[in-house]
Design a protein around this motif. Structure first.
Motif, short mmCIF file in Angstrom:
data_model
loop_
_atom_site.label_atom_id
_atom_site.label_comp_id
_atom_site.label_asym_id
_atom_site.label_seq_id
_atom_site.Cartn_x
_atom_site.Cartn_y
_atom_site.Cartn_z
N LEU A 173 -8.78 -2.01 -1.75
CA LEU A 173 -8.00 -2.61 -0.68
C LEU A 173 -8.77 -3.77 -0.06
O LEU A 173 -9.97 -3.69 0.13
N VAL A 212 0.84 -1.20 0.00
CA VAL A 212 0.00 0.00 0.00
C VAL A 212 0.88 1.25 0.00
O VAL A 212 1.86 1.32 0.73
N ASP A 257 -5.07 -5.28 3.85
CA ASP A 257 -4.36 -4.05 3.46
C ASP A 257 -4.70 -2.86 4.36
O ASP A 257 -4.01 -1.83 4.31
N LYS A 266 -2.76 0.44 -4.04
CA LYS A 266 -2.14 -0.84 -3.71
C LYS A 266 -1.54 -1.43 -4.97
O LYS A 266 -2.18 -1.42 -6.04
N ALA A 291 -2.65 0.64 5.13
CA ALA A 291 -3.19 1.92 4.65
C ALA A 291 -3.19 2.95 5.77
O ALA A 291 -2.82 4.10 5.57
#
Length: 70
Positions: A47, A16, A51, A33, A55
């Motif tokens: 995402l 990310v 993820d 990503k 983030a």
């Protein structure tokens, strides 16, 4: 100071990235990503659950960078 068409900063955590762009007197952040299809790297704005913490960390770093620019 970044050159034209270059980001002010980019923060990557895992796959990310939070890319910071400066526009006159304000900043924008683009979250993306990276993923690989065969031998080619691509980017998406979607995402997965795995993820989300990456983030959060990338966005925190972007926010800190922007705050330090004032």
């Amino acid at each position: 100071m970044p050159k034209d068409n270059q980001p002010a900063a980019k923060f990557r955590v895992g796959y990310v990235s939070a890319t910071v762009w400066k526009n006159e007197n304000f900043f924008n952040v683009v979250l993306s990503k990276s993923y690989k299809v065969e031998d080619e790297w691509k980017d998406t704005d979607q995402l997965g659950h795995g993820d989300l913490m990456n983030a959060v960390l990338a966005l925190k770093r972007a926010e800190q960078f922007i705050s330090e620019q004032a």
